[in-house]
Structures are given as C-alpha cells and as structure tokens.
Design a protein around this motif. Structure first.
Motif, short mmCIF file in Angstrom:
data_model
loop_
_atom_site.label_atom_id
_atom_site.label_comp_id
_atom_site.label_asym_id
_atom_site.label_seq_id
_atom_site.Cartn_x
_atom_site.Cartn_y
_atom_site.Cartn_z
N ILE A 247 0.82 -1.21 0.00
CA ILE A 247 0.00 0.00 0.00
C ILE A 247 0.85 1.26 0.00
O ILE A 247 0.73 2.10 -0.89
N SER A 248 1.73 1.42 1.01
CA SER A 248 2.48 2.67 1.13
C SER A 248 3.73 2.45 1.97
O SER A 248 3.76 1.61 2.86
N VAL A 249 4.77 3.24 1.68
CA VAL A 249 5.98 3.25 2.49
C VAL A 249 5.72 4.12 3.72
O VAL A 249 5.33 5.28 3.60
N ILE A 250 5.92 3.58 4.92
CA ILE A 250 5.63 4.32 6.15
C ILE A 250 6.87 4.59 6.99
O ILE A 250 6.77 5.27 8.01
N LEU A 529 -0.79 8.86 6.58
CA LEU A 529 0.02 8.26 5.53
C LEU A 529 0.61 9.36 4.66
O LEU A 529 -0.12 10.19 4.11
N LYS A 530 1.91 9.37 4.55
CA LYS A 530 2.56 10.41 3.76
C LYS A 530 2.35 10.15 2.28
O LYS A 530 2.07 9.02 1.84
N SER A 531 2.43 11.21 1.50
CA SER A 531 2.27 11.08 0.05
C SER A 531 3.46 10.32 -0.53
O SER A 531 4.59 10.40 -0.03
N VAL A 532 3.21 9.60 -1.58
CA VAL A 532 4.24 8.76 -2.20
C VAL A 532 5.18 9.64 -3.01
O VAL A 532 4.76 10.33 -3.94
N ASN A 533 6.47 9.65 -2.64
CA ASN A 533 7.46 10.41 -3.41
C ASN A 533 8.08 9.50 -4.46
O ASN A 533 7.73 8.33 -4.61
N GLN A 534 9.03 10.04 -5.18
CA GLN A 534 9.64 9.30 -6.27
C GLN A 534 10.41 8.08 -5.78
O GLN A 534 10.34 7.00 -6.38
N ASP A 536 9.85 6.35 -3.01
CA ASP A 536 8.88 5.35 -2.57
C ASP A 536 8.26 4.64 -3.77
O ASP A 536 8.06 3.41 -3.74
N GLN A 537 7.94 5.40 -4.81
CA GLN A 537 7.33 4.80 -5.99
C GLN A 537 8.29 3.81 -6.66
O GLN A 537 7.88 2.71 -7.07
N GLN A 538 9.56 4.18 -6.75
CA GLN A 538 10.54 3.27 -7.35
C GLN A 538 10.70 2.01 -6.51
O GLN A 538 10.85 0.91 -7.05
N PHE A 539 10.67 2.17 -5.19
CA PHE A 539 10.81 1.00 -4.31
C PHE A 539 9.62 0.06 -4.48
O PHE A 539 9.79 -1.16 -4.58
N LEU A 540 8.40 0.60 -4.49
CA LEU A 540 7.22 -0.25 -4.65
C LEU A 540 7.21 -0.95 -6.01
O LEU A 540 6.79 -2.11 -6.12
N GLU A 541 7.67 -0.26 -7.03
CA GLU A 541 7.75 -0.88 -8.35
C GLU A 541 8.77 -2.01 -8.36
O GLU A 541 8.57 -3.05 -9.01
N GLN A 542 9.88 -1.83 -7.64
CA GLN A 542 10.88 -2.89 -7.53
C GLN A 542 10.29 -4.12 -6.84
O GLN A 542 10.53 -5.26 -7.25
N ILE A 543 9.50 -3.89 -5.77
CA ILE A 543 8.86 -5.00 -5.07
C ILE A 543 7.87 -5.72 -5.99
O ILE A 543 7.81 -6.96 -6.00
N GLN A 544 7.11 -4.96 -6.77
CA GLN A 544 6.13 -5.57 -7.67
C GLN A 544 6.81 -6.42 -8.74
O GLN A 544 6.31 -7.49 -9.10
N ARG A 545 7.96 -5.95 -9.24
CA ARG A 545 8.69 -6.76 -10.22
C ARG A 545 9.18 -8.06 -9.60
O ARG A 545 9.12 -9.13 -10.23
N GLU A 546 9.67 -7.99 -8.36
CA GLU A 546 10.13 -9.20 -7.70
C GLU A 546 8.97 -10.13 -7.37
O GLU A 546 9.13 -11.36 -7.36
N GLN A 547 7.78 -9.56 -7.12
CA GLN A 547 6.60 -10.39 -6.89
C GLN A 547 6.29 -11.25 -8.10
O GLN A 547 5.95 -12.43 -7.98
#
Length: 628
Positions: A247-250, A529-534, A536-547
């Motif tokens: 969902i979000s980086v906290i 919940l803080k707004s998603v910065n660049q 955080d977005q790159q990190f979540l995308e990296q996790i999704q690729r590994e998923q």
C-alpha cells in the motif's frame, strides 16, 4: 568485534473607521438593504416629518403609527418639498403582502382595535423574519415547509457489494452494527468460503483499515453508501511477497524500509520490514538479523507485554522480511515533536508501559539497549509497542555482561565507554533519559556533536527546568546514576523503580490489563500516511517486479529462518504466571504488597480472564477505565 552506532536524527525542537451617512434614514448601518427601507416609505405615503424619525420598534408598531397619521393627511397630494423616492418593483411582493395581511386583520375587527394588538397572520413578516431572509429565500411567504422535511430519516448503512464486473448486491444494516459483525454478515450473504475480507471500491485506505478491526462503531457511516469488493484468499504453501498487497511506504532506516501492506491470507493490515540482503552480507550482520527474528518469535509466544508481535519471517532473493504489527499512531518521537513536550501525567502513563515492556524483556533474559522515542510505537488503541530489536541481546540473565558498543549517542549509558561490560542496568539508565525527553522535549545531554554528548554524559550531572516536580527530578537522577551498582533498579529491577514515590497509587495490574485510558488515541479514519514520493514509488515498483518473478534463491542463514505463526499450530500464545509475578511481585498497592489475599485473588482472576486462550492481548472488557 565490529562496533556499530546508530545515531538518532537531530531533534529540532488594523480596523478601518466605520462608514457613517449624513442621511440617518438611509444609512447602511441602520438598514442593511437600502431598497427595502425606501419601498416601505413609499408604500405608505407619509408626511415629511415622519421621514426624519428613527426606527419606531417592531413592524406592527410602525403600522399602527402610520394608520393614525393617515387620518390627518389631506387628500391633496404631498407637497413638492418631499423628495420623491423611486421604488424598485422587483422582489417586493413578499414584503408588501406581509404588511397587507396585517392591515386586513385589523380592518376585520374594528371594534377590538383599541384593546387588541395586531396578531401577524400565518406567513406575515415579523421581527423573526428579517428583510434579508425574505428577499434571499426561495420559498414564497406563507407557504409551509415540504412535508418530506418533517419525516424522520431511517438510520441505516447502505452497502453496495460489487461481486463481479456486472453484479452488484445492495444491503442495508442498522446504525449500531460493529465492524466485525458487518463483515461477518456480508460473508454469510455472499456465501463464499474463499472471501477473507472486503475493501473499498475506490481504495479508501482509512475505510479499509477501519473495517479490518473488531468491535468498532460504524455510526459515522449512517445514511451513507459504501461500495465494497471482496478479497479472495490466496492459499500458498509458504509465505512470500505475493501473499501481500503493498500500500504505502511508512518508514525508512539505514538499510531497511517499512511498508504498510494487507495480508492476502487473512485480510489484516500489517507492517512489513524489508532489510536489504546485500547490506547484510557486506557487513556480516546475519547474526543480528537472526537474533531479531528469534527475539520477536520468543516474545510473541510469551505474551508480548507492550512489545511488537510478529506474524511471519521469510527471505526473498533480495530481501529479509519481518511481518509485524501495524501501529497507526506512529512513533512516540512524532507525538513529542508535535506537542513539544508531555505533561507529567501523560509521561507517567507512557513511561509505565515502557518500564513494563523492559521488565518483560528482562524476564525473558533479553537486554534491549536501544530505548528512544523512535522505537516506541502507538497502536490503534493508544497503547505503546516497543519495536526494532536489531540491537537487542538474547540469553542475558541479570548478571550476564555484554561488550558491544552500540545504541544512540543521546541514550548511551556511561558503562558503554568503560570496556568492562554492561548488564540489564543499561536499560534503566536509558529509561531515565527517555523520561527526561518526555517532559522537556530533548534528551538530557543533547548536542549537535556526538563527541560533546559523550563528554557530558561521562562528567556532568543532569540539569532540570524549574517547572518539573521534585519527585520526577529525583526519579530521573536515580535512574541516571553513572555507577550501575548504585542505580535505581540494581537490586530488584523494575519493581524497585515502580516503588518510587512518583508512581504512588499506581495499580500495575490495571496497566498490564490495558484498562487505563491512554492520553492519546489515534483517529483511525485519518491515518497519517505520507504522500508517495519518487523514491517510494521506485521502491514499490521494484517490489512488484520481484513479486512477479518469485525467483529461487539460496538462504544466507545457517539456521532455520522461515517462520509462520498461522502455520505453527503446536504453540499457543500465552502469558506465564511466573512472568507476571516477576513484574509485580513486590510492587505496593495502597501500602500493601501484592501477596495479600485480596490482591492475590484479583491477580488469579486476571490470569483466568485474559490468558487462557491464544490471544496475545489482554482482554480489557468490563474493566474499570482510569482517567487522568
């Protein structure tokens, strides 16, 4: 042996002249709507001397005075010395109709004119209905309100459940339904065993989190429609990244990232702590990570008194993952920063829960060594959870010594610098530093340069502001004694600390049972919940690729690392009686010890009511609430 120091972040703690008109009659201060006053004057043709009079009171009194004056008015036209007023013809039918109704009522009863006052007819204009309201109102004067406005609206909660793309089921529930009952009833209506939870159609995280918690009121959603869709259980042999909805980086640490996620196994919100495996291997931190994993599992199964609980532990190709409790209240550091400092009453509540957490860890032969506001989290009920066991040391009894140089500079005990080893007493020194920061807003020897901090804590004594009470000053001094053998708690642990006079009349069992109301309870409908910065977005995308890849890997640990609490059916989470006895065995209640018969009976009842099942939280139902 390598030394590591974790440095905490720097704590920075004319009015204008009113308008006046020469013409008092048409002054904007006397008549907010000038056109209305002119319309009244011309509607009743008046004498020149009337125009110089001020407001004669209510509209009824003004009409009476006008009627008397009309008897003496000549049939001739008004003289030219009276200034003709131009009447606006729009929007005045409401005003004149109200006046005409008054005159009609008076003419129907000429005999009673002297003895009776005029009674406004229904819909006529009185002082209650100001002129501005009549002009701005969209309803005609004299027309009653719509009957639909008088009906009592039904207090219901509407649910639009979207099963598929084209299938929508509508349900209505009573306003007093709780969150868990609503979800249970929806599951029964859908009748699908694979559904584990529901989430909002528009990804409302606050609403989704609220619905995931039990026994919460839904009254704020009365007469509203909620659109939900089901979450299907993903049954897997082993937990991996595909078992969660990110969902979000906290939060972020030096080599770890904390992400808010939702479990696709049971639908609960969790915090995933992801530690970079490359960093672990480069700095040879495998033992520390293994210790943290073992401590979390041990404390979870032993009852987790004010400490974080773990659900899963596993590794992927690039990450070590701990699945732990999500605490929506955030860090204690943010609470202190927002309020600058805590009152002594607020600080007493939080420090007691931290003391009980430290006593629980010491009873489990664990030294924490990293007490600071950043590692104290506030859960959904407002109580604290001690988190981050990266520097904790297991298998340490009361007399065991450790020799690592670790911790945050502002909270390091003097014995850390003496190379002679440190024991559990190092945590008591940190408790004094924490309490000092609670009530002042800064650590006791704070400075921008950590070398200055080290010199001050070795040579200087702590200083206090004047507004603190003498009792709390004495408690902090005794906790921060530089000689560990003379420090408060050296003889009897936290029991000795809780006997200090600053804690007088405190019922520790009430605190263990979480029956004391916290000073601050997070608003669960306004998650911070803080707004998603660049990044955080790159990190979540990296996790999704590994998923998606879910690639195989080789473990970096020599011992077993994978853990699933839901899959470990042989172990029950329960709090041993000996644990509680060690926490409260000598603490005084109203000048009597726990071992008297009445308190012993209460203690046994507490154990029976709260720790006979698999719950890790004590049950606070039907317990007396204590307020500050």
């Amino acid at each position: 042996m390598q030394h590591h120091i974790l440095v905490s972040p720097t704590r920075i703690p004319l009015q204008g002249k009113p308008f006046s008109s020469k013409n008092a009659l048409i002054s904007p201060q006397r008549f907010p709507n000038r056109k209305i006053s002119q319309g009244l004057i011309e509607d009743f043709v008046v004498k020149s001397n009337y125009m110089t009079k001020t407001n004669n009171g209510s509209l009824t009194e003004r009409v009476n005075s006008l009627q008397k004056s009309q008897k003496s008015i000549s049939k001739d036209r008004v003289g030219s010395n009276i200034k003709q007023l131009r009447i606006p013809t729009d929007n005045f039918f409401q005003l004149t109709r109200g006046v005409n109704l008054l005159l009609t009522q008076k003419n129907k009863n000429p005999q009673n004119q002297k003895t009776q006052q005029l009674k406004p007819a229904l819909g006529s204009m009185t002082r209650r209905n100001s002129m501005e309201e009549l002009i701005s109102s969209s309803n005609y004067t004299g027309i009653a309100k719509s009957s639909s406005q008088d009906k009592i609206t039904t207090q219901e909660i509407s649910i639009n459940l979207h099963i598929g793309q084209d299938q929508v089921q509508n349900y209505r529930f009573a306003s007093n339904i709780s969150t868990d009952k609503l979800i249970s009833m929806l599951k029964l209506k859908v009748n699908n065993n694979e559904i584990i939870a529901f989430q909002s159609l528009d990804d409302n995280i606050q609403l989704d989190y609220l619905l995931s918690l039990p026994n919460l009121s839904m009254e704020s959603f009365v007469n509203k429609t909620i659109r939900l869709k089901p979450i299907i259980n993903k049954i897997q042999n082993r937990i991996n990244l595909n078992s969660f909805q990110f969902i979000s980086v906290i939060g972020r640490g030096g080599f770890s990232t904390v992400v808010l996620a939702r479990s696709l196994i049971n639908g609960q919100f969790v915090a995933l702590k992801l530690i970079n495996k490359q960093f672990i291997q480069q700095h040879q931190k495998q033992d520390l990570i293994q210790n943290e994993r073992d401590i979390l599992i041990q404390t979870t199964y032993r009852g987790a008194i004010f400490t974080n609980r773990i659900e899963y532990a596993f590794e992927t190709k690039n990450w070590i993952v701990f699945c732990i409790d999500y605490c929506p209240g955030g860090e204690m550091f943010n609470l202190i920063k927002k309020s600058q400092k805590l009152s002594e009453q607020q600080a007493r509540f939080y420090i007691i829960e931290v003391i009980l957490a430290i006593g629980f860890l010491h009873n489990e032969q664990i030294i924490y060594r990293d007490i600071k506001p950043e590692n104290i989290l506030i859960d959904s009920t407002g109580h604290i959870q001690l988190a981050d066991f990266g520097l904790a040391r297991p298998n340490m009894n009361k007399d065991s010594c450790a020799y690592s140089f670790c911790g945050s500079p502002e909270y390091m005990a003097p014995e850390m610098f003496q190379n002679s080893g440190h024991t559990q007493l190092v945590d008591y020194y940190c408790l004094g530093c924490l309490l000092y920061e609670f009530v002042t807003g800064l650590p006791p020897f704070y400075a921008d340069d950590k070398n200055i901090i080290y010199k001050r804590l070795l040579k200087e004594q702590v200083e206090f502001p004047e507004y603190l009470s003498s009792d709390i000053k004495d408690l902090i001094r005794q906790l921060m004694i530089k000689d560990p053998s003379k420090r408060l708690g050296a003889k009897n642990g936290i029991d000795e600390i809780l006997q200090h006079r600053w804690f007088k009349n405190i019922d520790i069992i009430q605190f263990i049972n979480k029956s004391v109301k916290p000073p601050y309870i997070p608003d669960l409908q306004k998650l911070n919940l803080k707004s998603v910065n660049q990044n955080d977005q790159q990190f979540l995308e990296q996790i999704q690729r590994e998923q998606k890849l879910n690639a195989s890997f080789q473990s970096i640990f020599s011992c077993q690392f994978y853990f699933s609490k839901s899959g470990d059916k042989d172990k029950n989470i329960q709090l041993a009686k000996s644990t509680l006895e060690n926490l409260v065995k000598k603490t005084q209640y109203n000048k009597q010890g726990l071992m008297n018969l009445q308190l012993q009976t209460n203690f046994e009842n507490l154990l029976k009511q709260t720790f006979t099942n698999n719950k890790s939280k004590p049950d606070s139902k039907n317990k007396q609430q204590l307020y500050f």
